[in-house]
Write a protein that holds these residues in place. Sequence first.
Motif, PDB file in Angstrom:
ATOM      1  N   TYR A 276       0.828  -1.211   0.000  1.00  0.00           N
ATOM      2  CA  TYR A 276       0.000   0.000   0.000  1.00  0.00           C
ATOM      3  C   TYR A 276       0.863   1.263   0.000  1.00  0.00           C
ATOM      4  N   PHE A 277       1.874   1.313   0.868  1.00  0.00           N
ATOM      5  CA  PHE A 277       2.727   2.504   0.940  1.00  0.00           C
ATOM      6  C   PHE A 277       3.549   2.681  -0.347  1.00  0.00           C
ATOM      7  N   LEU A 278       3.960   1.574  -0.943  1.00  0.00           N
ATOM      8  CA  LEU A 278       4.671   1.665  -2.220  1.00  0.00           C
ATOM      9  C   LEU A 278       3.771   2.252  -3.306  1.00  0.00           C
ATOM     10  N   LEU A 279       2.524   1.795  -3.339  1.00  0.00           N
ATOM     11  CA  LEU A 279       1.578   2.305  -4.335  1.00  0.00           C
ATOM     12  C   LEU A 279       1.242   3.772  -4.073  1.00  0.00           C
ATOM     13  N   GLN A 280       1.116   4.133  -2.793  1.00  0.00           N
ATOM     14  CA  GLN A 280       0.859   5.537  -2.454  1.00  0.00           C
ATOM     15  C   GLN A 280       1.979   6.427  -2.975  1.00  0.00           C
ATOM     16  N   TRP A 281       3.209   5.940  -2.840  1.00  0.00           N
ATOM     17  CA  TRP A 281       4.366   6.718  -3.301  1.00  0.00           C
ATOM     18  C   TRP A 281       4.425   6.770  -4.827  1.00  0.00           C
ATOM     19  N   GLY A 284       1.465   8.871  -6.231  1.00  0.00           N
ATOM     20  CA  GLY A 284       1.267  10.160  -5.566  1.00  0.00           C
ATOM     21  C   GLY A 284       1.060  11.321  -6.521  1.00  0.00           C
ATOM     22  N   PHE A 285       1.605  11.222  -7.739  1.00  0.00           N
ATOM     23  CA  PHE A 285       1.486  12.323  -8.708  1.00  0.00           C
ATOM     24  C   PHE A 285       0.038  12.551  -9.129  1.00  0.00           C
ATOM     25  N   LEU A 286      -0.843  11.563  -8.953  1.00  0.00           N
ATOM     26  CA  LEU A 286      -2.242  11.714  -9.373  1.00  0.00           C
ATOM     27  C   LEU A 286      -3.005  12.700  -8.502  1.00  0.00           C
ATOM     28  N   ASN A 287      -2.490  13.002  -7.310  1.00  0.00           N
ATOM     29  CA  ASN A 287      -3.176  13.940  -6.417  1.00  0.00           C
ATOM     30  C   ASN A 287      -3.259  15.341  -7.002  1.00  0.00           C
ATOM     31  N   ARG A 288      -2.410  15.632  -7.985  1.00  0.00           N
ATOM     32  CA  ARG A 288      -2.395  16.983  -8.566  1.00  0.00           C
ATOM     33  C   ARG A 288      -3.543  17.218  -9.547  1.00  0.00           C
ATOM     34  N   TYR A 289      -4.224  16.155  -9.965  1.00  0.00           N
ATOM     35  CA  TYR A 289      -5.284  16.280 -10.968  1.00  0.00           C
ATOM     36  C   TYR A 289      -6.663  16.303 -10.309  1.00  0.00           C
ATOM     37  N   LYS A 290      -7.654  16.763 -11.086  1.00  0.00           N
ATOM     38  CA  LYS A 290      -8.990  16.985 -10.552  1.00  0.00           C
ATOM     39  C   LYS A 290      -9.593  15.709  -9.968  1.00  0.00           C
ATOM     40  N   TYR A 291      -9.598  14.658 -10.771  1.00  0.00           N
ATOM     41  CA  TYR A 291     -10.135  13.381 -10.300  1.00  0.00           C
ATOM     42  C   TYR A 291      -9.016  12.385  -9.989  1.00  0.00           C
ATOM     43  N   GLY A 292      -7.860  12.929  -9.730  1.00  0.00           N
ATOM     44  CA  GLY A 292      -6.699  12.073  -9.499  1.00  0.00           C
ATOM     45  C   GLY A 292      -6.834  11.205  -8.269  1.00  0.00           C
ATOM     46  N   VAL A 298      -9.016   3.904  -6.933  1.00  0.00           N
ATOM     47  CA  VAL A 298      -9.436   2.722  -7.700  1.00  0.00           C
ATOM     48  C   VAL A 298      -8.234   1.860  -8.066  1.00  0.00           C
ATOM     49  N   LEU A 299      -7.167   2.486  -8.570  1.00  0.00           N
ATOM     50  CA  LEU A 299      -5.971   1.732  -8.972  1.00  0.00           C
ATOM     51  C   LEU A 299      -5.332   1.028  -7.774  1.00  0.00           C
ATOM     52  N   THR A 300      -5.241   1.741  -6.649  1.00  0.00           N
ATOM     53  CA  THR A 300      -4.612   1.158  -5.456  1.00  0.00           C
ATOM     54  C   THR A 300      -5.393  -0.047  -4.957  1.00  0.00           C
ATOM     55  N   ILE A 301      -6.728   0.095  -4.873  1.00  0.00           N
ATOM     56  CA  ILE A 301      -7.560  -1.019  -4.395  1.00  0.00           C
ATOM     57  C   ILE A 301      -7.463  -2.214  -5.340  1.00  0.00           C
TER      58      ILE A 301
END
Length: 700
Positions: A276-281, A284-292, A298-301
């Motif tokens: 989970y922490f590896l995927l979060q890292w 992480g770049f998706l947080n900058r987008y509107k629906y990121g 969805v991708l992480t789960i």
Amino acid sequence: MLANHKGEIPVIILLLPWLFGITLGLSFIQAAYLPVLSGVFIGLGTVFILLNLNYQRFAVYKFRWLGGLLINLILLTAGWISTVNYYELNNRNHFSRSAAQYLAVRINSEPQFKAGLTRFTASVYQNISFKQTTATSGTLLLAVKDNAAMGLQYGDELLIPATCTPIDPPLNPAEFNYKKYLFYQNIHYQVFLYPGQYHLLQHNRGNPVIAYALKLRQQMVTSFKLQLHHPDVIAVASTLILGYKADLSNDVLQAYSKTGTIHVLSVSGAHVAIIYFLLQWLLGFLNRYKYGKVVKMVLTILLIWYYAMLTGLSPAVCRAAVMISMVIIGNTFTRYINMLNILATSAFLLLLYDPFFIADVGFQLSYLAVAGLIVLQPVVYKWVTFKNKWADKLWALCSVSIAAQVVTFPLSAFYFHQFPVYFLLSNLLIIIPTMIIMCTGMGYLLFFRVPWLSTILAWTLENSILFMNKALAVIEHAPFASIGKIWITPIEHLLIYAFIISLFYFLYDKKPWLLKLSMACLLLLCISISFKVYRSNNTKSIAFLSLRKKTGIVFKSGNNAVILSNLADTAKVYRYSVQPYLDSSKINSSKVCGLEDNISLRYLKKQGNLIQFYNKRLLIFDTGMSNLQLSTKLKTDYLYITGNPNTTLQQISRSYDYQTLIIDGSNTQKLINQLETEAKEMRVNYSILKRNISLIALSN
């Protein structure tokens, strides 16, 4: 400690009657209970609905306890019903309910090859008798002694003879209950096959998703073998990262078990958390987008559940996947999360799918460990305060290990009969290597086709595992590394938990009655253990063990024992069937003697085939005595027939006067049947040890 109010943990409150219902279902699982339970469930549900529809009319608000009582009873009944329904022997079309010549089965697990046998489970889908087919159901355990069976895969369909045999119960005291273990996997019959006794019908008829996951896992295990050299390293890497345990050696398992780090070899919450922490890292770049954030969620789960599927969907992995999925959803939509509620929800979902999970040791240890971290770790952490930042971090890690070990100790002692003394040191020691192994292992699997990068990752992975194995081996062989021979009863097991819970609750809430309760539990526990020790120290007994074609007689005098056997104490059968009995009987000093040895001890005399144990006399009747005739009858308490002598019971009775006849498994079935028939005719008290429960005789 748990919550400020029970309204914060509603799922925990609702889960308790569900668990109690499943437990009742396991104790009373016959299909005959189902009509009554269904009627009770429908009746309670109807009353609950009617009371809610007429809430004001019947002034239900005056009886606020009534709603809670009905809900608890409904959940209890539902849990009981789900267990009875899940029990496959209650199915009317179970394959054991009708006679057949052949069975058509589909392999539903990954075949494992070990000790010359290929083992797997299979679903029966068809009975075949005189070319007539009948749809059926049920699960079988198959063992095939054939090198060609190594090519069998998940999803293959086979035609096998319908020569199923029930799983044997444990035949000796304290022996591992393999029948109960398989019972909780809904497996009740087994088949042993040899070359030519089975025929392959079709390939790849299983679930395509599971088949793909198992195939991919095999490819990943093979990729480990390309650049990792040491067999134990490959086995640990495959187990720790992929959940593939087939190649683990007993020495490695023992090292991890005795140091209290066996949880590392079970892919569970810690492993899923690292993913989970590896995927979060990585995402992480998706947080900058509107629906990121939603896309990241969805991708992480999906990737976490893909990893869970890849590792075999064990209860521990499923629990972790469900919990982390809910945490991800809550964090994404900024919702308050109570970890105990999430833990209870994941347990409810898993038990809804398979109520027998409640009896799985891994399931129990996994949930207890996480509950301990959530509830007890904050209490332990507050015991000591450090101003130094690094000392505080180290103590935080120690508090995690202490909380998990304290809450799982009674259960692990109950099942595995040992306690790792240096668990704190070993768990601290493996934290960094485990994280390195997980990260480099996943990196290697992703980039093993890149020459220079895969070489670096493989070297790091191999040396990390070697370091961890060597460090644990040093701890394993340290003085007093583990306390063994811990045998506690279910009541003592519950008393230990009552003591732990009440003591920790006292440390949190400081209520005097909690301390009194904990001390009362400790006193009862001490009384129970003292009584067991006293009884063991003063017990004199003879145990005639059932050891297939081998002989095993244990003469116990207090804490001392002599084992008369043609087995070495290093033999697998000895460790599996004899040693657990010695440990559970509190034997501190034991000696193995051969059948031909003479013995002269204070409590045991053996001269030739005649044995005197206190006031009991035993004669071993073997091939050397079949033609021996005595002028006067020799009186003996037990006459033990072994080695398949050429004799009859009438011939034996001419020379020997005995009270109990004992026939061991080294005799042929023909001789056993003959002696049994004669014993019934002569009304002789007898016991047959071949595939039967052992006989324990007290001499005092």
